[in-house]
Design a protein around this motif. Structure first.
Motif, PDB file in Angstrom:
ATOM      1  N   MET A   1       2.320 -14.266 -22.439  1.00 23.18           N
ATOM      2  CA  MET A   1       2.851 -15.361 -21.612  1.00 23.18           C
ATOM      3  C   MET A   1       4.364 -15.436 -21.680  1.00 23.18           C
ATOM      4  SD  MET A   1       0.030 -18.367 -22.258  1.00 23.18           S
ATOM      5  CE  MET A   1      -1.685 -18.130 -21.755  1.00 23.18           C
ATOM      6  N   ALA A   2       4.941 -15.160 -22.852  1.00 22.33           N
ATOM      7  CA  ALA A   2       6.400 -15.172 -22.979  1.00 22.33           C
ATOM      8  C   ALA A   2       7.025 -14.137 -22.045  1.00 22.33           C
ATOM      9  CB  ALA A   2       6.801 -14.894 -24.426  1.00 22.33           C
ATOM     10  N   GLU A   3       6.394 -12.975 -21.922  1.00 22.74           N
ATOM     11  CA  GLU A   3       6.905 -11.945 -21.018  1.00 22.74           C
ATOM     12  C   GLU A   3       6.819 -12.360 -19.555  1.00 22.74           C
ATOM     13  OE1 GLU A   3       4.926  -8.287 -21.870  1.00 22.74           O
ATOM     14  OE2 GLU A   3       5.732  -8.138 -23.903  1.00 22.74           O
ATOM     15  N   LEU A   4       5.900 -13.286 -19.272  1.00 23.22           N
ATOM     16  CA  LEU A   4       5.750 -13.783 -17.897  1.00 23.22           C
ATOM     17  C   LEU A   4       6.561 -15.055 -17.652  1.00 23.22           C
ATOM     18  CD1 LEU A   4       1.892 -13.260 -17.440  1.00 23.22           C
ATOM     19  CD2 LEU A   4       3.726 -11.916 -16.406  1.00 23.22           C
TER      20      LEU A   4
ATOM     21  N   ASP B   1      -1.448  -5.615 -21.471  1.00 19.39           N
ATOM     22  CA  ASP B   1      -1.301  -5.443 -20.029  1.00 19.39           C
ATOM     23  C   ASP B   1      -2.482  -6.039 -19.266  1.00 19.39           C
ATOM     24  OD1 ASP B   1       1.126  -4.186 -20.305  1.00 19.39           O
ATOM     25  OD2 ASP B   1       0.293  -2.156 -20.254  1.00 19.39           O
ATOM     26  N   SER B   2      -3.684  -5.924 -19.844  1.00 22.29           N
ATOM     27  CA  SER B   2      -4.857  -6.445 -19.149  1.00 22.29           C
ATOM     28  C   SER B   2      -4.781  -7.960 -19.001  1.00 22.29           C
ATOM     29  CB  SER B   2      -6.139  -6.069 -19.901  1.00 22.29           C
ATOM     30  OG  SER B   2      -6.168  -6.662 -21.188  1.00 22.29           O
ATOM     31  N   LEU B   3      -4.281  -8.637 -20.024  1.00 21.56           N
ATOM     32  CA  LEU B   3      -4.131 -10.093 -19.933  1.00 21.56           C
ATOM     33  C   LEU B   3      -3.014 -10.451 -18.964  1.00 21.56           C
ATOM     34  CD1 LEU B   3      -4.885 -12.925 -20.801  1.00 21.56           C
ATOM     35  CD2 LEU B   3      -3.375 -12.675 -22.784  1.00 21.56           C
ATOM     36  N   LYS B   4      -1.946  -9.675 -19.004  1.00 20.20           N
ATOM     37  CA  LYS B   4      -0.843  -9.920 -18.074  1.00 20.20           C
ATOM     38  C   LYS B   4      -1.323  -9.798 -16.628  1.00 20.20           C
ATOM     39  CE  LYS B   4       3.122  -8.333 -19.331  1.00 20.20           C
ATOM     40  NZ  LYS B   4       4.261  -7.436 -19.635  1.00 20.20           N
TER      41      LYS B   4
END
Length: 359
Positions: free
Chosen positions: A267-270, A232-235
């Motif tokens: 990144m895939a989730e974004l 989550d922190s990277l997202k």
């Protein structure tokens, strides 16, 4: 996996497994060997103080200092350490040594080292130095002089070390990204700093300087280094970057494969595609690097070579006496897979950059 699972696999009682791991009497030698073999094949390493093979009367101690940042309580399940330990065990058996495992808490290093020194259960000790400071190693060496430290190095200590050529590996990664056309590059660092990561940062910077490429501070992110899932922190960091209206870097260097794999999943989730939208390159070449999709371009660490050198140096000192201390650095190799690709023409033009030759 727990001790109960090993007992079921070996078709013995939990008590027999405990006796086999501790090296205590009460279980037949052939049963002990079978239990140890089952545990090894299952990739299980107990928290017990030792695992001793009765077929060998010489032993080495493998000491791990655990903390919550880099080397976890379940260090034997962390891919990099799991591979390293396997190769150490193999080399020990080849040379007629058993391997005893011991862990200690860095908070109580003085107390634990004193206890280990008093027990005198091995001829010498391999210390996993990944998360250790110079002071930690000084404390260990003062009580246990017949020691070799693996996976870090402090040049001014009179101690034997075997380490990764971290500068070379990161330099290889940076040079490769520049060679295939990237000049708009990001850096994802560990939020916990150790010797290896500092050296990788230095090596990557050296490569980019040769190509006249700079990494703006806004292109530097940091995350936990021991998580293989999305973070989550990277997202949040990526979302803030995108919402600022800036274009993402066309490539990212990650300080270890854990971070690289976590970044790819985040990144895939974004909706960010790798390598179509951005390339990712890691460091360590753990087994999971070929399981992720796309397969990860990374820096291969010669774990078998490091393990063999450590065992050979230590056993050589034991059997032939102190012939002078050495510090060894093992070179790396870049492994090119599918997570990296040249930037698209649109991306290159959009950043106002062109392919450059090194300066």
């Amino acid at each position: 996996m727990k001790m109960e699972d090993i007992a079921k696999l070996a078709n013995v009682s939990k008590a027999a497994v405990s006796l086999a791991f501790s090296g205590k009497p009460g279980v037949a030698p052939e049963t002990r060997e079978r239990i140890l073999q089952v545990a090894q094949e299952a990739g299980y390493m107990p928290k017990a103080r030792s695992i001793v093979s009765t077929k060998m009367d010489k032993s080495l101690l493998f000491l791990v200092c655990v903390n919550s940042g880099i080397v976890l309580e379940e260090y034997y399940q962390q891919p990099f350490f799991k591979e390293l330990i396997h190769f150490i065990e193999v080399r020990c058996r080849q040379l007629g040594y058993s391997l005893i495992f011991s862990t200690m808490d860095l908070e109580y290093i003085e107390r634990d080292i004193h206890a280990i020194a008093e027990e005198k259960r091995s001829e010498g000790m391999i210390v996993l130095g990944t998360n250790l400071t110079r002071k930690h190693i000084e404390v260990i060496h003062a009580r246990l002089p017949n020691v070799i430290v693996l996976d870090t190095c402090f040049e001014t200590l009179p101690v034997q070390f075997v380490e990764i050529n971290n500068v070379m590996g990161a330099y290889q990664a940076g040079s490769y990204l520049c060679q295939i056309g990237h000049s708009f590059i990001g850096y994802i660092a560990s939020n916990i700093r150790i010797h290896n990561f500092e050296e990788r940062s230095r090596g990557f910077q050296l490569a980019l300087e040769e190509w006249g490429v700079q990494i703006p501070e806004s292109h530097r992110l940091s995350v936990a280094p021991t998580i293989l899932t999305s973070q989550d922190s990277l997202k949040q960091q990526l979302n803030e970057y995108i919402q600022s209206g800036k274009s993402l870097p066309t490539a990212w260097f990650c300080e270890c494969d854990y971070i690289a794999i976590s970044a790819m999943k985040t990144m895939a989730e974004l909706g960010i595609r790798v390598p179509e939208d951005t390339s990712i390159i890691g460091f360590d070449n753990i087994t999971e690097s070929v399981i992720i999709t796309p397969e990860l371009t990374t820096v291969h660490v010669e774990k078998e070579k490091m393990a063999t050198l450590a065992v050979d140096l230590l056993t050589g000192s034991i059997e032939h006496g102190n012939q002078g201390k050495v510090k060894m650095m093992v070179d790396t190799q870049l492994v090119i897979r599918k997570s990296c690709a040249p930037p698209t023409d649109a991306a290159v033009v959009g950043k106002g950059t062109t392919k450059r030759q090194p300066i």
